[in-house]
Motif scaffolding. Structure first.
Motif, PDB file in Angstrom:
ATOM      1  N   PHE A 149       0.806  -1.226   0.000  1.00  0.00           N
ATOM      2  CA  PHE A 149       0.000   0.000   0.000  1.00  0.00           C
ATOM      3  C   PHE A 149       0.839   1.276   0.000  1.00  0.00           C
ATOM      4  CE2 PHE A 149      -2.598  -3.326   1.960  1.00  0.00           C
ATOM      5  CZ  PHE A 149      -3.727  -3.268   1.155  1.00  0.00           C
ATOM      6  N   LEU A 150       2.156   1.147  -0.247  1.00  0.00           N
ATOM      7  CA  LEU A 150       2.983   2.358  -0.193  1.00  0.00           C
ATOM      8  C   LEU A 150       2.611   3.353  -1.291  1.00  0.00           C
ATOM      9  CD1 LEU A 150       5.225   2.270  -2.688  1.00  0.00           C
ATOM     10  CD2 LEU A 150       6.312   0.597  -1.227  1.00  0.00           C
ATOM     11  N   GLU A 201       4.116   6.392  -3.781  1.00  0.00           N
ATOM     12  CA  GLU A 201       5.372   6.936  -4.286  1.00  0.00           C
ATOM     13  C   GLU A 201       5.582   8.321  -3.692  1.00  0.00           C
ATOM     14  OE1 GLU A 201       5.822   6.548  -8.529  1.00  0.00           O
ATOM     15  OE2 GLU A 201       5.112   4.488  -8.447  1.00  0.00           O
ATOM     16  N   LYS A 213      -6.686  -4.943  -2.025  1.00  0.00           N
ATOM     17  CA  LYS A 213      -5.805  -3.975  -2.693  1.00  0.00           C
ATOM     18  C   LYS A 213      -6.581  -3.158  -3.734  1.00  0.00           C
ATOM     19  CE  LYS A 213      -2.418  -1.756  -4.237  1.00  0.00           C
ATOM     20  NZ  LYS A 213      -1.693  -0.735  -3.523  1.00  0.00           N
ATOM     21  N   ASN A 241      -7.547   1.008  -3.591  1.00  0.00           N
ATOM     22  CA  ASN A 241      -7.217   1.993  -4.629  1.00  0.00           C
ATOM     23  C   ASN A 241      -8.477   2.544  -5.294  1.00  0.00           C
ATOM     24  OD1 ASN A 241      -4.531   1.944  -4.177  1.00  0.00           O
ATOM     25  ND2 ASN A 241      -3.939   0.941  -6.071  1.00  0.00           N
ATOM     26  N   PHE A 276      -7.198  12.821   0.450  1.00  0.00           N
ATOM     27  CA  PHE A 276      -7.665  12.370  -0.874  1.00  0.00           C
ATOM     28  C   PHE A 276      -8.966  13.020  -1.319  1.00  0.00           C
ATOM     29  CE2 PHE A 276      -4.701   9.367  -2.673  1.00  0.00           C
ATOM     30  CZ  PHE A 276      -3.791   9.314  -1.646  1.00  0.00           C
ATOM     31  N   ILE A 277      -9.170  14.260  -0.892  1.00  0.00           N
ATOM     32  CA  ILE A 277     -10.323  15.009  -1.408  1.00  0.00           C
ATOM     33  C   ILE A 277      -9.835  16.339  -1.993  1.00  0.00           C
ATOM     34  CG2 ILE A 277     -12.129  13.911  -0.026  1.00  0.00           C
ATOM     35  CD1 ILE A 277     -11.949  16.332   1.911  1.00  0.00           C
ATOM     36  N   TYR A 278      -8.600  16.327  -2.497  1.00  0.00           N
ATOM     37  CA  TYR A 278      -8.070  17.543  -3.127  1.00  0.00           C
ATOM     38  C   TYR A 278      -8.393  17.508  -4.617  1.00  0.00           C
ATOM     39  CZ  TYR A 278      -5.632  18.782   1.109  1.00  0.00           C
ATOM     40  OH  TYR A 278      -5.353  19.165   2.409  1.00  0.00           O
ATOM     41  N   TYR A 301      -6.291  12.131 -11.289  1.00  0.00           N
ATOM     42  CA  TYR A 301      -5.264  11.260 -10.719  1.00  0.00           C
ATOM     43  C   TYR A 301      -4.465  10.583 -11.831  1.00  0.00           C
ATOM     44  CZ  TYR A 301      -8.802   7.554 -11.432  1.00  0.00           C
ATOM     45  OH  TYR A 301      -9.743   6.712 -11.971  1.00  0.00           O
ATOM     46  N   GLY A 302      -3.167  10.406 -11.577  1.00  0.00           N
ATOM     47  CA  GLY A 302      -2.311   9.701 -12.528  1.00  0.00           C
ATOM     48  C   GLY A 302      -1.513   8.641 -11.786  1.00  0.00           C
ATOM     49  N   CYS A 329      -0.680   3.354 -10.631  1.00  0.00           N
ATOM     50  CA  CYS A 329      -1.605   2.485  -9.879  1.00  0.00           C
ATOM     51  C   CYS A 329      -3.080   2.788 -10.102  1.00  0.00           C
ATOM     52  CB  CYS A 329      -1.266   2.557  -8.406  1.00  0.00           C
ATOM     53  SG  CYS A 329       0.364   1.850  -8.062  1.00  0.00           S
ATOM     54  N   PHE A 330      -3.544   3.980  -9.700  1.00  0.00           N
ATOM     55  CA  PHE A 330      -4.989   4.238  -9.773  1.00  0.00           C
ATOM     56  C   PHE A 330      -5.567   3.991 -11.178  1.00  0.00           C
ATOM     57  CE2 PHE A 330      -5.192   7.393  -5.922  1.00  0.00           C
ATOM     58  CZ  PHE A 330      -4.949   6.331  -5.074  1.00  0.00           C
ATOM     59  N   PHE A 335       3.696  12.691 -11.961  1.00  0.00           N
ATOM     60  CA  PHE A 335       2.254  12.549 -11.664  1.00  0.00           C
ATOM     61  C   PHE A 335       1.886  13.055 -10.286  1.00  0.00           C
ATOM     62  CE2 PHE A 335       1.280   9.020  -8.735  1.00  0.00           C
ATOM     63  CZ  PHE A 335       2.527   8.415  -8.590  1.00  0.00           C
ATOM     64  N   LYS A 336       2.886  13.229  -9.436  1.00  0.00           N
ATOM     65  CA  LYS A 336       2.677  13.820  -8.110  1.00  0.00           C
ATOM     66  C   LYS A 336       4.041  14.311  -7.627  1.00  0.00           C
ATOM     67  CE  LYS A 336       2.514  11.093  -4.450  1.00  0.00           C
ATOM     68  NZ  LYS A 336       2.215  10.056  -3.453  1.00  0.00           N
ATOM     69  N   ARG A 389      -3.711  22.724  -9.056  1.00  0.00           N
ATOM     70  CA  ARG A 389      -3.773  22.034  -7.755  1.00  0.00           C
ATOM     71  C   ARG A 389      -4.282  22.945  -6.640  1.00  0.00           C
ATOM     72  NH1 ARG A 389      -2.979  16.465  -8.650  1.00  0.00           N
ATOM     73  NH2 ARG A 389      -1.464  16.240 -10.312  1.00  0.00           N
TER      74      ARG A 389
HETATM   75  O1  LIG Z   1      -6.505  14.412  -2.893  1.00  0.00           O
HETATM   76  C1  LIG Z   1      -5.846  13.950  -3.821  1.00  0.00           C
HETATM   77  C2  LIG Z   1      -4.869  12.924  -3.646  1.00  0.00           C
HETATM   78  C3  LIG Z   1      -4.195  12.439  -4.753  1.00  0.00           C
HETATM   79  N1  LIG Z   1      -4.444  12.940  -5.989  1.00  0.00           N
HETATM   80  C4  LIG Z   1      -3.731  12.377  -7.166  1.00  0.00           C
HETATM   81  O2  LIG Z   1      -3.848  10.960  -7.139  1.00  0.00           O
HETATM   82  C5  LIG Z   1      -2.719  10.360  -7.764  1.00  0.00           C
HETATM   83  C6  LIG Z   1      -2.161   9.254  -6.901  1.00  0.00           C
HETATM   84  O3  LIG Z   1      -1.571   9.807  -5.755  1.00  0.00           O
HETATM   85  P1  LIG Z   1      -1.084   8.918  -4.518  1.00  0.00           P
HETATM   86  O4  LIG Z   1      -2.137   7.980  -4.131  1.00  0.00           O
HETATM   87  O5  LIG Z   1      -0.578   9.821  -3.474  1.00  0.00           O
HETATM   88  O6  LIG Z   1       0.185   8.144  -5.137  1.00  0.00           O
HETATM   89  P2  LIG Z   1       0.451   6.645  -5.615  1.00  0.00           P
HETATM   90  O7  LIG Z   1       1.903   6.417  -5.472  1.00  0.00           O
HETATM   91  O8  LIG Z   1      -0.182   6.424  -6.942  1.00  0.00           O
HETATM   92  O9  LIG Z   1      -0.255   5.700  -4.502  1.00  0.00           O
HETATM   93  C7  LIG Z   1      -1.490   5.029  -4.715  1.00  0.00           C
HETATM   94  O10 LIG Z   1      -1.302   3.852  -5.451  1.00  0.00           O
HETATM   95  C8  LIG Z   1      -0.373   2.920  -4.827  1.00  0.00           C
HETATM   96  C9  LIG Z   1      -0.176   1.772  -5.791  1.00  0.00           C
HETATM   97  O11 LIG Z   1      -1.188   0.832  -5.752  1.00  0.00           O
HETATM   98  C10 LIG Z   1      -0.942   2.485  -3.492  1.00  0.00           C
HETATM   99  O12 LIG Z   1      -0.068   1.543  -2.872  1.00  0.00           O
HETATM  100  C11 LIG Z   1      -1.159   3.705  -2.604  1.00  0.00           C
HETATM  101  O13 LIG Z   1      -1.737   3.308  -1.367  1.00  0.00           O
HETATM  102  C12 LIG Z   1      -2.070   4.680  -3.336  1.00  0.00           C
HETATM  103  O14 LIG Z   1      -2.228   5.881  -2.575  1.00  0.00           O
HETATM  104  C13 LIG Z   1      -1.739  11.501  -8.040  1.00  0.00           C
HETATM  105  O15 LIG Z   1      -1.811  11.864  -9.416  1.00  0.00           O
HETATM  106  C14 LIG Z   1      -2.232  12.632  -7.159  1.00  0.00           C
HETATM  107  O16 LIG Z   1      -1.933  13.902  -7.668  1.00  0.00           O
HETATM  108  C15 LIG Z   1      -5.382  13.946  -6.182  1.00  0.00           C
HETATM  109  O17 LIG Z   1      -5.622  14.406  -7.296  1.00  0.00           O
HETATM  110  N2  LIG Z   1      -6.057  14.423  -5.076  1.00  0.00           N
END
Ligand SMILES: O=c1ccn([C@@H]2O[C@H](COP(=O)(O)OP(=O)(O)O[C@H]3O[C@H](CO)[C@@H](O)[C@H](O)[C@H]3O)[C@@H](O)[C@H]2O)c(=O)[nH]1
Ligand SMILES: NC(=O)c1ccc[n+]([C@@H]2O[C@H](COP(=O)([O-])OP(=O)(O)OC[C@H]3O[C@@H](n4cnc5c(N)ncnc54)[C@H](O)[C@@H]3O)[C@@H](O)[C@H]2O)c1
Length: 438
Positions: A155-156, A158, A210, A214, A255-257, A262-263, A266-267, A326-327, A418
């Motif tokens: 669940f990490l 990046e 998992k 996500n 996660f409500i920004y 999202y990129g 993973c997602f 992507f972040k 953002r």
């Molecule tokens: O409020 C928010 C939070 C995130 N994001 C976007 O969401 C994407 C994903 O961000 P984040 O989740 O922080 O990064 P990841 O490294 O993709 O981590 C996600 O995907 C991983 C791979 O499965 C999981 O392990 C993590 O728990 C899960 O948070 C990015 O583009 C962020 O900019 C938003 O737009 N708004």
């Protein structure tokens, strides 16, 4: 205790280094010879805060090793983690070819009982496929060595991967073998000194957990983007609404920004894969289909605003872009919204000058190639540009000198993808600020 981690990417390298950090002997395996040689010479294949330090420290101590030889690595290992990629196939489902190739190789080369734990994100039934692949490989050499299969999704995040791994909210382990359960409990003991973090369950439930996690997080983001777009139409402020709803602990502040969608690796792929799993079982995941649709549309919102301001034809214009990854805090460009934004600007005839504190090398190599010019710093990107786009909210962009920027840009116009800047403050300084729902 000795373990092997197969696949030395974002997940494998971080997991391997963190296990070594708590005293476990870890061998990290990868098929990419260059990556392995680089790691032996202290060259990190990825940017991840805090990673280089623990990799180097544990490599120097001998607790962390790197090799391309899986057969050699698994000898004496109590656990073999599979942490290879599971990219989307043509139809959106997770492609298991790398996972199953590893399972086959483990079966072909193991010489003692081993727990084969899948850390890669894999759909339900993969545990059984891994088991079958190992069994087939053992049968081929007429061996009946015992082994166990486990699902241990990661669940990490990046950009915060080391911290997330060292201090997990929870450790999900799907297992159906008592000996394997005891080994996994011992392995993860150092990560739960502040209380039991392990949730043991059956393998299909762990695999589903998992994707559900996500999918839920992606849903929160798309929901908020939808609300932000509506806020804009009705004259409400999405920042205020976010604070207003986030203070309810049932909703939460994370996660409500709203943003540019999202990129990441993973997602986008995991939402697609769970939708596909639903379809395979004759079930339509309508909420998640909308989550994906909203996200696809959200990646175009910033350019839509640009065209509303400057007109559809952007030829002859130049746009400065701050942030490409992507972040923040990662060099990962996979599915970065910046790619869609840049493509769209270029299609409308514009030129793009980009700057990112870390990801420019990755952008140059893999995704954007020569479609944009790269600036030497954030201010350089703005020289003679017609407007500034904030796409990824790296800390260094938070308090720029508006006076300097006003002189560099042709227009005092900012498209804040953002919502990190204060509209009122900027307006008072003579800027035009476009945000997401503000
Ligand atoms: O409020 C928010 C939070 C995130 N994001 C976007 O969401 C994407 C994903 O961000 P984040 O989740 O922080 O990064 P990841 O490294 O993709 O981590 C996600 O995907 C991983 C791979 O499965 C999981 O392990 C993590 O728990 C899960 O948070 C990015 O583009 C962020 O900019 C938003 O737009 N708004
Ligand atoms: N990136 C993340 O933040 C994250 C977080 C949680 C879960 N996951 C999941 O973990 C898995 C890995 O993701 P990643 O981002 O670390 O991928 P990655 O592409 O960074 O790394 C995968 C590595 O596996 C190696 N590999 C491929 N086949 C191999 C083989 N047969 N033997 C040995 N090595 C092999 C590749 O060379 C590569 O170095 C995916 O299923 C992903 O969905 C990723």
């Amino acid at each position: 205790m000795k373990i092997t981690v197969i696949g030395t990417g974002y997940v494998g390298l971080v997991s391997g280094a963190c296990f070594a950090e708590v005293g476990i002997n870890v061998v990290c395996v990868d098929v990419d010879q260059k990556k392995i040689e680089g790691l032996k010479n202290g060259i990190m294949p990825i940017y991840e805060p805090g990673l280089e330090e623990i990799v180097k420290r544990n490599y120097a101590s001998g607790r962390l090793q790197f090799t391309t030889d899986l057969g050699d690595a698994i000898q004496g290992s109590e656990v073999a983690f599979i942490a290879v990629g599971t990219p989307p196939g043509e139809d959106g489902s997770a492609d298991l070819k790398y996972v199953l190739a590893v399972a086959d190789e483990i079966g072909a080369k193991m010489s003692d009982y081993i727990v084969v734990a899948t850390k890669s994100t894999v759909p339900v039934t993969t545990g059984e496929k891994v088991r079958a692949a190992i069994k087939t490989a053992l049968d081929k050499r007429a061996s009946d060595l015992p082994f166990a299969v486990a699902s241990n999704p990661e669940f990490l995040k990046e950009g915060a991967a080391v911290e997330d791994f060292m201090k997990p909210d929870r450790i999900v382990i799907g297992v159906d073998d008592e000996r394997a359960e005891a080994i996994m409990k011992r392995l993860y003991k150092p990560f739960q000194l502040n209380g039991d973090r392990i949730i043991f369950m059956d393998i299909p439930s762990a695999e589903m957990t998992k994707y559900a996690a996500n999918a839920m997080l992606a849903t929160k983001i798309s929901f908020m983007n939808d609300i932000a777009n509506l806020c804009e139409l009705v004259g409400a402020n999405a920042n205020m609404v976010r604070k207003g709803i986030g203070s309810d602990p049932r909703i939460g502040t994370k996660f409500i920004y709203p943003g540019v969608g999202y990129g990441g690796s993973c997602f986008p792929k995991d939402v697609k894969a769970i939708i596909k799993t639903g379809k395979q079982y004759g079930y339509e995941l309508k909420v998640l289909q909308s989550v994906e649709d909203v996200n696809d549309a959200q990646k175009h919102v910033l350019v839509k605003k640009i065209k509303q301001h400057f007109g559809e034809d952007l030829s002859g214009m130049t746009f400065a872009i701050w942030g490409l990854s992507f972040k923040p805090n990662t060099d990962d460009m996979r599915e970065a919204p910046a790619i869609v934004i840049i493509d769209e600007l270029i299609a409308a005839g514009a030129k793009v000058k980009g700057y990112d504190p870390i990801a420019m090398k990755e952008a140059q190599h893999i995704y954007i190639g020569d479609k944009i010019t790269y600036a030497k710093d954030a201010y350089d990107a703005c020289v003679d540009a017609d407007a500034l786009l904030l796409v990824t909210e790296w800390s260094e962009f938070r308090i720029p000198s508006w006076e300097a920027l006003g002189k560099l840009l042709n227009n005092k116009v900012i498209f804040d993808g953002r919502n990190i800047y204060d509209k009122k403050y900027l307006q008072d300084l003579g800027w035009i600020h476009y945000g997401i729902g503000v």
